[in-house]
Motif scaffolding. Structure first.
Motif, PDB file in Angstrom:
ATOM      1  N   ARG A   1      -4.429  -1.142  -3.318  1.00  0.00           N
ATOM      2  CA  ARG A   1      -5.345  -0.042  -3.052  1.00  0.00           C
ATOM      3  C   ARG A   1      -5.339   0.318  -1.565  1.00  0.00           C
ATOM      4  O   ARG A   1      -5.231  -0.553  -0.687  1.00  0.00           O
ATOM      5  CB  ARG A   1      -6.757  -0.393  -3.521  1.00  0.00           C
ATOM      6  CG  ARG A   1      -7.340  -1.643  -2.914  1.00  0.00           C
ATOM      7  CD  ARG A   1      -8.635  -2.035  -3.645  1.00  0.00           C
ATOM      8  NE  ARG A   1      -9.555  -0.927  -3.679  1.00  0.00           N
ATOM      9  CZ  ARG A   1     -10.453  -0.738  -4.654  1.00  0.00           C
ATOM     10  NH1 ARG A   1     -10.522  -1.598  -5.671  1.00  0.00           N
ATOM     11  NH2 ARG A   1     -11.268   0.288  -4.621  1.00  0.00           N
TER      12      ARG A   1
ATOM     13  N   GLN B   1       0.834  -1.203   0.000  1.00  0.00           N
ATOM     14  CA  GLN B   1       0.000   0.000   0.000  1.00  0.00           C
ATOM     15  C   GLN B   1       0.867   1.251   0.000  1.00  0.00           C
ATOM     16  O   GLN B   1       0.596   2.216  -0.716  1.00  0.00           O
ATOM     17  CB  GLN B   1      -0.923   0.009   1.217  1.00  0.00           C
ATOM     18  CG  GLN B   1      -2.122  -0.919   1.100  1.00  0.00           C
ATOM     19  CD  GLN B   1      -2.994  -0.899   2.340  1.00  0.00           C
ATOM     20  OE1 GLN B   1      -2.503  -0.769   3.462  1.00  0.00           O
ATOM     21  NE2 GLN B   1      -4.307  -1.033   2.152  1.00  0.00           N
TER      22      GLN B   1
ATOM     23  N   PRO C   1      -4.686  -0.702  -7.176  1.00  0.00           N
ATOM     24  CA  PRO C   1      -5.270   0.642  -7.023  1.00  0.00           C
ATOM     25  C   PRO C   1      -6.073   1.027  -8.243  1.00  0.00           C
ATOM     26  O   PRO C   1      -5.731   0.625  -9.364  1.00  0.00           O
ATOM     27  CB  PRO C   1      -4.036   1.546  -6.855  1.00  0.00           C
ATOM     28  CG  PRO C   1      -2.934   0.633  -6.472  1.00  0.00           C
ATOM     29  CD  PRO C   1      -3.218  -0.685  -7.124  1.00  0.00           C
ATOM     30  N   PRO C   2      -7.153   1.759  -8.076  1.00  0.00           N
ATOM     31  CA  PRO C   2      -7.937   2.221  -9.239  1.00  0.00           C
ATOM     32  C   PRO C   2      -7.111   3.119 -10.126  1.00  0.00           C
ATOM     33  O   PRO C   2      -6.291   3.917  -9.656  1.00  0.00           O
ATOM     34  CB  PRO C   2      -9.126   2.961  -8.616  1.00  0.00           C
ATOM     35  CG  PRO C   2      -8.638   3.350  -7.243  1.00  0.00           C
ATOM     36  CD  PRO C   2      -7.703   2.266  -6.814  1.00  0.00           C
ATOM     37  N   ARG C   3      -7.291   2.999 -11.418  1.00  0.00           N
ATOM     38  CA  ARG C   3      -6.532   3.815 -12.355  1.00  0.00           C
ATOM     39  C   ARG C   3      -7.278   5.115 -12.653  1.00  0.00           C
ATOM     40  O   ARG C   3      -8.468   5.183 -12.621  1.00  0.00           O
ATOM     41  CB  ARG C   3      -6.323   3.036 -13.659  1.00  0.00           C
ATOM     42  CG  ARG C   3      -5.456   1.804 -13.460  1.00  0.00           C
ATOM     43  CD  ARG C   3      -5.168   1.117 -14.785  1.00  0.00           C
ATOM     44  NE  ARG C   3      -4.346  -0.067 -14.627  1.00  0.00           N
ATOM     45  CZ  ARG C   3      -3.028  -0.053 -14.523  1.00  0.00           C
ATOM     46  NH1 ARG C   3      -2.374   1.086 -14.599  1.00  0.00           N
ATOM     47  NH2 ARG C   3      -2.335  -1.170 -14.379  1.00  0.00           N
TER      48      ARG C   3
ATOM     49  N   ASP D   1      -7.730   1.673   0.233  1.00  0.00           N
ATOM     50  CA  ASP D   1      -9.008   1.665   0.955  1.00  0.00           C
ATOM     51  C   ASP D   1      -9.409   0.277   1.455  1.00  0.00           C
ATOM     52  O   ASP D   1     -10.581   0.018   1.737  1.00  0.00           O
ATOM     53  CB  ASP D   1     -10.122   2.223   0.059  1.00  0.00           C
ATOM     54  CG  ASP D   1     -10.310   1.409  -1.215  1.00  0.00           C
ATOM     55  OD1 ASP D   1      -9.426   0.591  -1.531  1.00  0.00           O
ATOM     56  OD2 ASP D   1     -11.336   1.608  -1.893  1.00  0.00           O
ATOM     57  N   CYS D   2      -8.441  -0.628   1.563  1.00  0.00           N
ATOM     58  CA  CYS D   2      -8.749  -1.950   2.124  1.00  0.00           C
ATOM     59  C   CYS D   2      -7.942  -2.168   3.394  1.00  0.00           C
ATOM     60  O   CYS D   2      -6.850  -1.617   3.560  1.00  0.00           O
ATOM     61  CB  CYS D   2      -8.467  -3.055   1.114  1.00  0.00           C
ATOM     62  SG  CYS D   2      -6.746  -3.202   0.601  1.00  0.00           S
TER      63      CYS D   2
END
Length: 207
Positions: free
Chosen positions: A161, A155, A205-207, A163-164
């Motif tokens: 990501r 992270q 992670p979101p792109r 947010d986990c």
């Protein structure tokens, strides 16, 4: 080749894990030889229902020799799995997910090892299986902590990501790996590594 004096030297600390390793280097080596041989025997024949005496015959050693190192059949079986697991440590730079994937692939490369693992985990739930219960309780706690630490590092590096929760994800990864190995026992055509690897997309992670 070592001399007799070197072979009879006292064993170093930390050799005792499950059962007794013996007080001298020869005893440690003999115990390791028994465990190495047991991995292959169990891989070929399985260990379900086998008595300690019949296991000794399959290994080509005396019943007394096994009792010298192990107090019970359960202790021997747990020691065999522990020995196999320690023989293939994960790479220092492995990610949380790749370490589990590598371990699962190694397990499935040795026929019988996954079956031994699932049998022992199931046995650990019984009240009279103190050795297996203590071993796997400690193992799961240690593995969750190790995976969570790797996830936190990933992270921080932006590879997982943010947010986990690492502790929750660590427990879920172990559950996924163990569950898939059970499915693999029932259906060996399941691409275990590929299915586990698919979790990487969920953690990215979101792109």
């Amino acid at each position: 080749m070592t001399s007799d004096d070197e072979a009879d030297a006292p064993a170093s600390e930390g050799d005792d894990r499950l059962g007794r390793s013996g007080a001298y280097t020869k005893g440690v080596a003999r115990r390791q030889e028994i465990l190495d041989r047991a991995i292959h025997v169990f891989a070929e024949r399985g260990a379900e229902g086998a008595s300690l005496r019949s296991i000794a015959r399959a290994l080509g050693v005396s019943h007394a020799a096994l009792l010298h190192y192990f107090d019970s059949r359960e202790q021997l079986l747990v020691a065999v799995y522990d020995h196999a697991a320690r023989s293939t440590p994960s790479a220092p730079d492995a990610t949380a997910l790749s370490s589990l994937t590598d371990s699962a692939e190694n397990n499935t490369s040795v026929p019988g090892l996954v079956e031994l693992y699932t049998t022992l985990v199931a046995a650990s739930l019984k009240e009279d299986s103190a050795t297996a219960r203590e071993y796997f309780t400690d193992r799961f706690a240690r593995l969750r902590e190790q995976l969570a630490d790797r996830l936190r590092a990933e992270q921080a590096d932006g590879r997982v990501r943010a947010d986990c929760d690492p502790d929750q994800v660590a427990a879920l990864l172990i559950a996924a790996s163990d569950g898939l190995q059970v499915q693999w026992l029932l259906e060996p055509s399941i691409p275990l590594a590929d299915v586990l690897g698919a979790l990487g997309g969920l953690l990215a992670p979101p792109r």
